[in-house]
Each structure stands twice: as C-alpha cells, then as structure tokens.
Design an enzyme around this catalytic site. Structure first.
Site, PDB file in Angstrom:
ATOM      1  N   THR A 103      40.571  -9.427  -6.822  1.00  0.00           N
ATOM      2  CA  THR A 103      41.308  -9.963  -7.963  1.00  0.00           C
ATOM      3  C   THR A 103      41.645 -11.419  -7.652  1.00  0.00           C
ATOM      4  O   THR A 103      41.855 -11.781  -6.489  1.00  0.00           O
ATOM      5  CB  THR A 103      42.589  -9.153  -8.237  1.00  0.00           C
ATOM      6  N   GLY A 104      41.688 -12.239  -8.677  1.00  0.00           N
ATOM      7  CA  GLY A 104      41.975 -13.656  -8.463  1.00  0.00           C
ATOM      8  C   GLY A 104      41.182 -14.513  -9.410  1.00  0.00           C
ATOM      9  O   GLY A 104      40.873 -14.103 -10.532  1.00  0.00           O
TER      10      GLY A 104
ATOM     11  N   THR B 175      43.620  -8.494 -12.316  1.00  0.00           N
ATOM     12  CA  THR B 175      42.629  -7.424 -12.478  1.00  0.00           C
ATOM     13  C   THR B 175      43.115  -6.165 -11.772  1.00  0.00           C
ATOM     14  O   THR B 175      43.631  -6.228 -10.667  1.00  0.00           O
ATOM     15  CB  THR B 175      41.288  -7.855 -11.847  1.00  0.00           C
TER      16      THR B 175
ATOM     17  N   GLY C 170      38.034 -15.538 -10.700  1.00  0.00           N
ATOM     18  CA  GLY C 170      36.690 -14.960 -10.629  1.00  0.00           C
ATOM     19  C   GLY C 170      35.609 -15.950 -10.280  1.00  0.00           C
ATOM     20  O   GLY C 170      34.673 -15.639  -9.542  1.00  0.00           O
TER      21      GLY C 170
END
Length: 325
Positions: free
Chosen positions: A205-206, A154, A208
């Site tokens: 980010t990662g 993201t 979710g």
C-alpha cells in the site's frame, strides 16, 4: 497453522471473522476474499469500495486483484464503477487461462453478465470530502498536489489455511482526486500483491507509481525464497526501493508492505510514520499494530484502546460542507 495479515486498521473486523472460518477449515482464498468484502462494504473506510473517495470528476473508480499461491491463478479489475465487490469479480476471473485482467467497461460488462451486484458506490459522505477538498484548494489558491495518504489506503490481505495454501488480494478506490482512468499498483500482480504457497505472500500500500517501480510484492517473496526470513525480506525490499528512488529521482513516495511465510510468520515494513496493520493466527487473536522505524528497521507495537477508539470516532464523525461554515 493458519494466519491472516492485512494492511491498515480497517482490516480488523474482516480478519476477526475470517480467522474463525480458517479455524473451521475454510480455504485461504475464501477467508481472504471475505475479509476484503467486509472492508469494501463498510462506508466509513473511505479508500475502499462503498464510500471510496472519487477521482477529480467525482467518480469512484475501483481496482482489485486476487492471487492463489498454490496454482498461480490470478484475476484483476481496474477502473470499474459501481461494482459492489470488485474483489469477487477479480477472484472469478482467476478461473480462466486468459482474459484474467479486465479494465473499465470490459470489466463492468463481465460483472453484469455474471451476476455481480451493482451499487452506486459514491456516497453522500464521499461527496462532502470531495467538495471540501475543492473548496480548500480554491481558498488557498494552491495548485493541486496529490498525496497518497490524503484519504488513500489500499486494503491488502494475505491468508494461510490449514492445508498450507496461501492466497492474497487487494482492493482500493485509488488516489483521492486522481485523473480518470489512473491505475496504481494494487491490481498489478507482482507489485500490489504476490503469492507462492511454497514460500509466502506479500501485499503493498502507498504511492502505486513508486511501488510498481520496484515490483515490491514479488521482490519480498523472491527474497524469502532465497532464504531471508519474512521480516528481513520486507525491510530489505522497502529500504532498497526507497534508497534507489531517492538516488534516481531525489524522492520516494510512501511504501508500506505486509507479508506472511508458509509457516504463518509475518513481516511488515514501511518508510512512513503512522502505518498500521492487523495480524491474527492459530495461536493469536487478531490485533492491530502501529509501526515505527529505527535504524532502517520497521518495528511495531500493539495499538492502545485509546488509539483504536479515536480511529473509529474520526472516521464516523458526521461531516459538513466547509462552504457552509
């Protein structure tokens, strides 16, 4: 003081341009939006906007959100198809008192009625990634096991302008090969992003599904409001969520965050190797940093020219179908 911070190397060019805008008096909201548009429009960043990787039906579904830390206005869209710049639609929705978060067909109808550009977001390059993934799975006879960083990053950006206003935003095509309609943390206020101009802002980010379990962006800003400096707030939020998830679920997904405070100081934290980010401000040109961990602390170093060259080479190298080999 003005500053910009963004997740991943892909935010570099946008931040470089938007720093000049901030220097010339543009608002944090404008600078942040333009930064994310730059990422959305570049087809070789395969996890955001045009060229984003598709879901399991080979459809590109996009999520995006915007938040203004000065008035708490926010807008968000999820599961939208063929909208050129979802961040622009998300920001436009922030002007209303209600109906700020639209999904799927409703968000697309709003975009059409308000003149936002339509583009087929599924590129030939993304189709090759998709077909190669299917081929690899069949060849290995493996059950699909989605990993959030196989083609998924993201873009999240936090901006501070000369007037002390803070804004943040996100944009993503989500997990590669996700179930149609799946939405992660990115457009969810408090999880994917959060901003308060009196304190600071954070974006994540990662994986979710795990980031949402900790409302991690809000948690970072909350810790800053209680007196933690921005770096300690990031480390504490990521470490706590990582440990809680492992205790309750025996595993933790990828968790990475960036943040700035009201004075332009920045923080970053991650529970993985390989996370990169970009920071630039009034007294510093935009630079890419690579993160690593030591004793529950996230540390970082400036990316080398070799790393930067390899990054773009890897993403722009022509692809071919594995079935043709």
């Amino acid at each position: 003081m003005y500053a910009l911070i963004g997740t991943w190397r892909m935010s570099l060019e946008g931040i470089e341009k938007s720093l000049k805008d901030l220097e010339n008096g543009k608002s944090a909201a404008d600078a942040m939006t333009q930064t994310i548009k730059e990422v959305e429009d570049f087809p070789y960043f395969k996890s955001v906007g045009y060229g984003g990787l598709p879901n399991e039906n080979m459809e590109v579904e996009l999520d995006s959100a915007f938040m203004d830390g000065t008035n708490f206005n926010f807008g968000a869209v999820a599961g939208v198809k063929n909208i050129k710049n979802p961040i622009a639609v998300a920001r436009d929705l922030s002007k209303f008192d209600a109906n700020n978060f639209l999904v799927g067909a409703g968000a697309e109808k709003y975009a059409d009625q308000n003149g936002f550009e339509r583009v087929n977001m599924l590129t030939d390059r993304a189709k090759i990634h998709y077909k190669n993934r299917i081929y690899q799975e069949k060849k290995l006879a493996m059950e699909r096991d989605l990993k959030p960083y196989i083609g998924h990053d993201t873009v999240g950006v936090c901006a501070l302008d000369k007037d002390g206003n803070i804004a943040c935003g996100t944009s993503t095509s989500g997990l590669f090969m996700k179930k149609p309609g799946r939405v992660g943390d990115s457009p969810v206020i408090g999880s994917g992003l959060y901003a308060d101009s009196e304190v600071g802002a954070a974006t994540a980010t990662g994986l979710g599904e795990d980031l949402m379990k900790g409302c991690i962006s809000y948690e970072i800003v909350r810790l800053m409001k209680e007196g933690k400096n921005v770096q300690d707030a990031c480390d504490q939020a990521v470490n706590n969520l990582d440990k809680i998830l492992k205790k309750k679920r025996a595993k933790s997904g990828d968790l990475s965050v960036v943040a700035i405070d009201k004075d332009g100081n920045f923080g970053v934290a991650t529970n993985i190797d390989g996370f990169s980010f970009v920071y630039g401000g009034e007294n510093q040109e935009a630079k890419v940093y690579l993160c690593y961990r030591e004793n529950d602390k996230t540390l970082y170093k400036e990316a080398s020219s070799d790393w930067l060259d390899d990054y773009m080479k890897t993403r722009t190298t022509p692809l071919k179908l594995l079935e043709e080999e």
